[in-house]
Scaffold this motif. Structure first.
Motif, PDB file in Angstrom:
ATOM      1  N   TYR A 195      16.227  25.379  46.027  1.00 49.40           N
ATOM      2  CA  TYR A 195      17.430  25.361  45.182  1.00 49.40           C
ATOM      3  C   TYR A 195      18.428  26.421  45.641  1.00 49.40           C
ATOM      4  O   TYR A 195      18.049  27.568  45.878  1.00 49.40           O
ATOM      5  N   THR A 196      19.687  26.036  45.737  1.00 50.86           N
ATOM      6  CA  THR A 196      20.665  26.897  46.414  1.00 50.86           C
ATOM      7  C   THR A 196      21.394  27.917  45.530  1.00 50.86           C
ATOM      8  O   THR A 196      22.030  28.831  46.044  1.00 50.86           O
ATOM      9  N   HIS A 197      21.352  27.749  44.222  1.00 54.14           N
ATOM     10  CA  HIS A 197      22.132  28.656  43.361  1.00 54.14           C
ATOM     11  C   HIS A 197      21.305  29.287  42.249  1.00 54.14           C
ATOM     12  O   HIS A 197      21.686  29.221  41.075  1.00 54.14           O
ATOM     13  N   PRO A 198      20.206  29.940  42.600  1.00 53.93           N
ATOM     14  CA  PRO A 198      19.328  30.459  41.538  1.00 53.93           C
ATOM     15  C   PRO A 198      19.970  31.521  40.647  1.00 53.93           C
ATOM     16  O   PRO A 198      19.748  31.538  39.437  1.00 53.93           O
ATOM     17  N   ARG A 199      20.795  32.383  41.231  1.00 46.98           N
ATOM     18  CA  ARG A 199      21.399  33.442  40.427  1.00 46.98           C
ATOM     19  C   ARG A 199      22.481  32.912  39.498  1.00 46.98           C
ATOM     20  O   ARG A 199      22.551  33.266  38.323  1.00 46.98           O
ATOM     21  N   SER A 200      23.330  32.074  40.033  1.00 44.03           N
ATOM     22  CA  SER A 200      24.380  31.506  39.202  1.00 44.03           C
ATOM     23  C   SER A 200      23.788  30.648  38.089  1.00 44.03           C
ATOM     24  O   SER A 200      24.289  30.653  36.953  1.00 44.03           O
TER      25      SER A 200
END
Lengths: 224, 224
Positions: free
Chosen positions: A171-176
């Motif tokens: 998954y490319t946007h874990p923080r957002s």
DNA sequence: TTTAAATGATAGTAATACTATTTCATATAA
DNA sequence: TTATATGAAATAGTATTACTATCATTTAAA
């Protein structure tokens, strides 16, 4: 078994550590009460001083100003929440269950847990919902950030991002996505109570519906 | 072709309609400038009055207080954005394209569009990102809501929710997803610029990355 | 031209946010 | 025991903020 939870706070958050004196602890306890009652805008050190039988100057000895006190309270909340999350997820290996528990902890109503005598976690939770973002929505975010005042929030964000990656390492946007979960867990509850037509929860005032929404949002996004 | 865009504002937002006089328009124009420069907390009617060569009392003739002025500015922004969205989505039938354009309009940087002389839409967009939620995060949201001060925001939310349902009529949380898109389009941009470790966009400062994140989030959630 | 509305100038108040100085209590060291 | 630091609290102050009231003057509509 009676344990006292002590959260180590960043020294820059205060002038004098409020946890170490009676007056300091009163400041924490009753500022939570006052801010919850009247909102952050109407909250002043003078009113607080009157309530706890001290003086304005007395409170300035602990906190530089009321905004710093707000940052302190929110930082405390995020640290406490991270502890709670870590505690509840302990020994769970399935990231699906982890994420579900996490969302539950974020969005569901908090009950005052007596692990800290002078902090009413339930009221503090409501303060963070309604006033929390004012802690960073300022012209001096960047300086405050350099002083690491928002570290507890970031730590929680990292923790959540890690679980997301556990679930799906690609998954490319874990923080957002993590901040989206955190912020929406609060904002949807606020909207549900005060601007219900901005949500799909009508006048039900049931936090569980927010949990359902977030679970759907998160698991759709990260499924492989 | 030169058109003048006029947005009809709720009468309760002001004491006297600022669009109808020179002084009123100056109040709008320069309050945007001042709030953008110093932030809402440091903004006062006195400073504004000095800047535009009028007096404090003069400004109070237009706005009850600075918070009402903030609500006015945000309401104007949401109305303007709804118009822009409607305009850009005109004649498009594919809800996928609609949603993509919509996200682009929400998260991408705004260029001042000259359709209104005294409103700098680019600055206003940045104000709404950094100060917008302070308009409703108050103890008097409910009363303000009764006066329909947040109608423009709600209208935009409805518009987005309708497109979501167009895409997938069985999706259960169109409104909550709509507010999530709106709020995150702003908050992720704010975080990207000021607290970048809360996002996955590093120091790139590229709004397009926020657009990608939101597209992913939305289309995963609503796919049939 | 009259009349009304809008603006500007001036003044004032109560509250807010914060600072400086002094007083008071206590702990320690000579 | 007494002198001296040390730190907390009280007192008193200032500058700014957020308003309100009054009245004279300019501007614009009838």
């Amino acid at each position: 078994m009676e344990l006292q939870l002590q959260i180590k706070m960043n020294e820059k958050l205060f002038v004098r550590n409020p946890e170490q004196t009676e007056l300091g602890r009163k400041i924490i306890e009753f500022s939570i009460q006052l801010i919850h009652e009247n909102g952050f805008e109407a909250f002043t050190f003078k009113k607080l001083a009157e309530l706890i039988g001290s003086t304005e100057a007395g409170i300035y000895r602990y906190f530089e100003n009321k905004h710093r006190l707000l940052i302190y309270l929110t930082a405390w909340y995020w640290s406490w929440l991270e502890f709670r999350v870590t505690f509840h997820l302990n020994n769970i290996s399935d990231p699906t269950i982890k994420l579900k528990k996490l969302i539950q902890l974020l969005a569901a109503n908090v009950v005052d847990d007596d692990s800290t005598i002078y902090v009413n976690e339930s009221l503090l939770h409501q303060i963070v919902i309604a006033e929390g973002s004012k802690a960073y929505l300022t012209k001096h975010v960047s300086e405050d950030n350099k002083d690491r005042l928002f570290k507890p929030y970031k730590d929680l964000c990292s923790l959540i991002a890690a679980i997301i990656l556990e679930y799906n390492p690609t998954y490319t946007h874990p923080r957002s996505l993590a901040t989206t979960i955190i912020e929406m867990a609060h904002l949807q509850v606020f909207f549900m109570h005060h601007l219900p037509s901005l949500t799909d929860f009508g006048d039900s005032k049931d936090e569980q519906l927010v949990v359902d929404f977030l679970e759907d949002l998160v698991f759709c996004s990260i499924r492989k």
